[in-house]
Motif scaffolding. Structure first.
Motif, PDB file in Angstrom:
ATOM      1  N   GLU A 137       8.546  -5.116   6.890  1.00  0.00           N
ATOM      2  CA  GLU A 137       8.262  -4.275   5.507  1.00  0.00           C
ATOM      3  C   GLU A 137       7.027  -3.253   5.863  1.00  0.00           C
ATOM      4  OE1 GLU A 137       6.187  -4.902   1.042  1.00  0.00           O
ATOM      5  OE2 GLU A 137       7.401  -6.449   2.019  1.00  0.00           O
ATOM      6  N   LEU A 138       6.195  -3.828   6.594  1.00  0.00           N
ATOM      7  CA  LEU A 138       5.041  -2.924   7.177  1.00  0.00           C
ATOM      8  C   LEU A 138       5.737  -1.737   8.064  1.00  0.00           C
ATOM      9  CD1 LEU A 138       2.082  -2.547   7.957  1.00  0.00           C
ATOM     10  CD2 LEU A 138       2.176  -3.818   9.703  1.00  0.00           C
ATOM     11  N   ASN A 139       6.441  -2.004   8.751  1.00  0.00           N
ATOM     12  CA  ASN A 139       6.761  -1.028   9.986  1.00  0.00           C
ATOM     13  C   ASN A 139       7.808   0.198   9.076  1.00  0.00           C
ATOM     14  OD1 ASN A 139       5.976  -1.766  12.375  1.00  0.00           O
ATOM     15  ND2 ASN A 139       8.030  -3.457  12.513  1.00  0.00           N
ATOM     16  N   SER A 140       8.267  -0.029   8.087  1.00  0.00           N
ATOM     17  CA  SER A 140       9.260   0.651   6.924  1.00  0.00           C
ATOM     18  C   SER A 140       7.943   1.744   6.339  1.00  0.00           C
ATOM     19  CB  SER A 140       9.698   0.059   5.850  1.00  0.00           C
ATOM     20  OG  SER A 140      10.467   0.942   4.859  1.00  0.00           O
ATOM     21  N   GLU A 141       7.079   1.000   5.900  1.00  0.00           N
ATOM     22  CA  GLU A 141       5.822   1.736   5.355  1.00  0.00           C
ATOM     23  C   GLU A 141       5.195   2.606   6.198  1.00  0.00           C
ATOM     24  OE1 GLU A 141       5.245   1.925   1.919  1.00  0.00           O
ATOM     25  OE2 GLU A 141       7.028   0.784   2.099  1.00  0.00           O
ATOM     26  N   ILE A 142       4.865   2.152   7.462  1.00  0.00           N
ATOM     27  CA  ILE A 142       4.395   2.927   8.542  1.00  0.00           C
ATOM     28  C   ILE A 142       5.261   4.262   8.836  1.00  0.00           C
ATOM     29  CG2 ILE A 142       3.976   3.095  11.028  1.00  0.00           C
ATOM     30  CD1 ILE A 142       1.539   1.872   9.777  1.00  0.00           C
TER      31      ILE A 142
END
Length: 430
Positions: A41-46
């Motif tokens: 989820e973090l990588n998607s937001e990044i």
């Protein structure tokens, strides 16, 4: 069986503690067992922030190309995005290869999950801020810097110290006349002396702001004068053609700026201060402000309520020779082996600094015969009768123009077709 939670007041506290404990427990379990999903989820937001950062950077680059300055909060946003990108490298998509590695221990998984959630929150905030940046202005035009831009350093001459001192004293003395004037024939150095006084006043911070307007021409363009003064004051007119409304707005802008120096250069006639929006004498005096006029004629200064204008005279013969020698170069004079010839040419420049520099530059690296031809042209050449221009001065300028290369001469004549102080664009000139 009655428990602690059944006791009034104490029960409510225990319930709250229990809820907090349960929530903390579930968060911890989520960090530990869902850490892969949290990192994804973090990588998607990044990725979303990276896209937004590219958009902001392109917009900022375009604004810089247009001469604008990027707002500090935009630069701070870009800095924070760069920092978050660097700090989340450990959570990059390549992290998926973790499956081929030994399973991390529970403590490591807990830490990774918790860090992913914290960083995702910060990334979300940056993403929202980036979207808002794109919806609003991210840059602004810099304030117009109004500074003298002389081509040569100001050279003091003994014969002019009195005029300079008188003008300076009137400028800085409290209670002195609010409108000052400097007059003299064309090429005598009025504008250069004015610029030096301007520079000195700016250096000593005598005024909060200096505003200069090149009036010029026999026909006064009120709209043009208003626009130029307003540009230095960062005053945006509400009306583009209503002179009276513009004058009222400009006047209040001038009054609100406090102590200022308003320079009106190359004045030819009486200027309707009230029509333009320039405050009256009493208002100027009450602010401690000054108006400085430069003109060819004393009468033009007097008509604009300057009670004691200062005259700038031509150079003495020796001062003119020193300036001429410095312009041409002592080595060039020596190479002629005929200082008397050079002095005669210098005398024909009528003691006017502008003419001396023009003729001196025209004869740079010229042969002895060229110097003799130049002197003959200055002494015997036919001259035109132009109002306000001494025939000898005209002959000097004609000499400097005649010695230009043909392309340079054509370019000069084309430029002369444009209005005074116009911005001449190369494409239009070609």
């Amino acid at each position: 069986m009655v428990g602690v939670s059944d006791i009034p007041c104490v029960g409510k506290v225990v319930d709250r503690i229990s809820d907090a404990t349960v929530n903390a427990l579930f968060r911890g379990l989520r960090y530990m067992f869902c850490y892969k999903a949290l990192v994804d989820e973090l990588n998607s937001e990044i990725s979303k922030v990276n896209i937004e950062e590219v958009r902001v950077s392109r917009k900022a680059a375009a604004e810089r190309d247009n001469g604008k300055i990027i707002y500090d909060h935009v630069l701070e946003w870009q800095k924070e995005v760069k920092e978050i990108q660097e700090s989340t490298n450990e959570f990059s998509p390549s992290w998926r290869c973790i499956q081929s590695l030994p399973i991390p221990n529970p403590i490591s998984r807990f830490r990774q999950g918790r860090q992913a959630v914290k960083k995702a929150k910060k990334v979300n905030e940056l993403l929202d801020s980036g979207v808002k940046l794109m919806e609003n202005e991210i840059a602004y035009h810099p304030a117009v810097v109004n500074e003298p831009k002389p081509e040569t350093a100001y050279q003091r001459f003994q014969s002019r110290e009195g005029a300079y001192g008188k003008l300076w004293d009137a400028l800085v003395t409290e209670g002195s006349a609010p409108i000052l004037g400097l007059y003299g024939m064309p090429g005598v150095g009025k504008t250069r002396m004015m610029e030096q006084i301007w520079s000195e006043a700016k250096e000593k911070k005598i005024f909060k702001k200096v505003v200069r307007e090149d009036v010029g021409s026999e026909t006064l363009d009120v709209i043009k004068v208003q626009n130029q003064i307003a540009g230095y004051l960062e005053c945006n007119f509400e009306s583009q053609d209503n002179v009276d409304r513009r004058a009222s707005q400009l006047k209040h802008s001038l009054l609100n700026k406090g102590k200022i120096l308003l320079i009106l250069d190359d004045v030819w006639r009486e200027i309707p201060f009230d029509v333009i929006g320039i405050p009256c004498e009493d208002e100027i005096s009450s602010m401690g402000s000054k108006i400085l006029l430069t003109s060819r004629e004393k009468d033009a200064c007097l008509r604009n309520k300057c009670k004691d204008p200062v005259k700038i005279t031509i150079l003495t013969e020796e001062e003119a020779w020193d300036l001429f020698k410095n312009t041409v170069g002592a080595c060039q004079i020596e190479s002629l082996q005929d200082e008397f010839l050079a002095r005669r040419v210098s005398l024909k420049c009528s003691g006017l600094p502008l003419v001396i520099r023009a003729v001196g530059k025209a004869l740079l690296f010229a042969s002895h015969n060229s110097w003799k031809d130049a002197l003959a042209q200055l002494e015997k050449g036919s001259v035109e009768k132009i109002a306000g221009i001494d025939p000898h001065v005209y002959a000097c300028f004609k000499l400097s123009i005649d010695r230009l290369e043909e392309d340079a001469k054509s370019c000069l004549f084309l430029c002369s077709l444009f209005p005074e102080d116009a911005d001449i664009y190369v494409r239009k000139l070609i």
